[in-house]
Enzyme design. Structure first.
Site, PDB file in Angstrom:
ATOM      1  N   LEU A 113       0.832  -1.207   0.000  1.00  0.00           N
ATOM      2  CA  LEU A 113       0.000   0.000   0.000  1.00  0.00           C
ATOM      3  C   LEU A 113       0.865   1.255   0.000  1.00  0.00           C
ATOM      4  CD1 LEU A 113      -2.755  -1.129   2.524  1.00  0.00           C
ATOM      5  CD2 LEU A 113      -2.827  -1.179   0.022  1.00  0.00           C
ATOM      6  N   LEU A 137      -6.825   4.638  12.471  1.00  0.00           N
ATOM      7  CA  LEU A 137      -5.832   4.747  11.404  1.00  0.00           C
ATOM      8  C   LEU A 137      -5.841   6.177  10.894  1.00  0.00           C
ATOM      9  CD1 LEU A 137      -7.070   1.516   9.622  1.00  0.00           C
ATOM     10  CD2 LEU A 137      -5.092   1.701  11.145  1.00  0.00           C
ATOM     11  N   GLU A 138      -4.676   6.723  10.661  1.00  0.00           N
ATOM     12  CA  GLU A 138      -4.535   8.088  10.142  1.00  0.00           C
ATOM     13  C   GLU A 138      -4.037   7.972   8.708  1.00  0.00           C
ATOM     14  OE1 GLU A 138      -1.616   8.469  12.895  1.00  0.00           O
ATOM     15  OE2 GLU A 138      -2.936   8.781  14.609  1.00  0.00           O
TER      16      GLU A 138
END
Length: 194
Positions: A113, A137-138
Site C-alpha cells: 500500500l 488509522l490516520e
C-alpha cells in the site's frame, strides 16, 4: 523482545492478548498479525476554518475541531471509501485489541500500500500497554491517484513486544487517557491536553 508467531498464538490462546474477531492462522506471520479495515471513517471538511491554533485555549481548539471534522461516515461492506491525493482521513480497524500491562504493540502499514502512496498511520503507531479498543488509522494519500479503500481489506499489521515487567500506568487505568475504549474513528482530542 518482539513476539514470534508462535508466541503471538500462545498469547491469543491464553487470552493474554485479545484480538476480536480472532485472526485466522493465515493472518499471523513471523512477527505480526494482519489487521483489516473497518467500516467507519471521518474526513476534514474543506475550508471550514482558516487554521487551528493547537496551543490556544481548549474551548477554541475544540470549536475549531468541531468545525473541520465530518460526522462519522459508515461505508457498507463491498463499497469503497475514496481517499484522494493530498487528503487525510481517519478510519478504524475492524479488530478490537486488548493488551496487558507488560506488552506494547506497534502498527505497521503494508509495503504494497505504501508503494501506492498510502500512509496508514501518520505518526501514531504505538499501542500502549493496557490498551483496549479499536485502533484509529490516520490515512494520508501521498500518491498521484485516488485510492479505493474497502472495509475488510488487510490494511496493516500489529507486532508486539514483551516489556521487562508491567507498567505502573497502563492506558486503561489512566484518568487522562483520551481514547480509552475507543470503538470508532475518534477525532483528535488535543483540546483535552493539560
Amino acid at each position: 523482545m518482539r513476539l514470534t508467531d508462535f508466541e503471538i498464538e500462545q498469547a491469543l490462546d491464553a487470552g493474554t492478548i485479545l484480538i476480536e474477531p480472532r485472526p485466522s492462522n493465515d493472518a499471523i506471520s513471523g512477527v505480526s498479525v494482519d489487521v483489516r479495515l473497518g467500516n467507519q471513517f471521518r474526513v476534514f471538511q474543506d475550508h471550514t476554518a482558516p487554521f487551528i491554533d493547537l496551543s490556544g485555549p481548549s474551548a477554541e481548539v475544540q470549536a475549531a475541531l468541531d468545525r473541520v471534522m465530518s460526522d462519522k461516515i459508515d461505508i457498507k461492506d463491498g463499497n469503497a471509501f475514496f481517499l484522494h491525493p493530498g487528503e487525510l482521513a481517519l478510519a478504524v480497524t475492524l479488530e478490537s485489541v486488548t493488551l496487558p500491562a507488560d506488552i506494547v504493540g506497534w502498527l505497521d502499514g503494508r509495503s504494497s500500500l505504501a508503494r501506492l502512496g498510502l500512509m496508514v498511520h501518520v505518526t501514531a503507531h504505538r499501542i500502549d500497554p493496557g490498551w483496549q479498543g479499536k485502533i484509529v488509522l490516520e490515512f494520508y494519500n501521498s500518491g498521484k491517484l485516488p485510492l479505493a479503500l474497502r472495509p475488510g481489506m488487510t490494511i496493516g499489521a500489529l507486532n508486539f513486544e514483551r516489556l521487562s515487567g508491567p507498567v505502573s500506568r497502563p492506558y486503561n487505568k489512566r484518568k487522562n487517557a483520551k481514547y480509552k475504549d475507543q470503538q470508532e474513528a475518534v477525532a483528535s482530542r488535543i483540546s483535552q491536553d493539560s
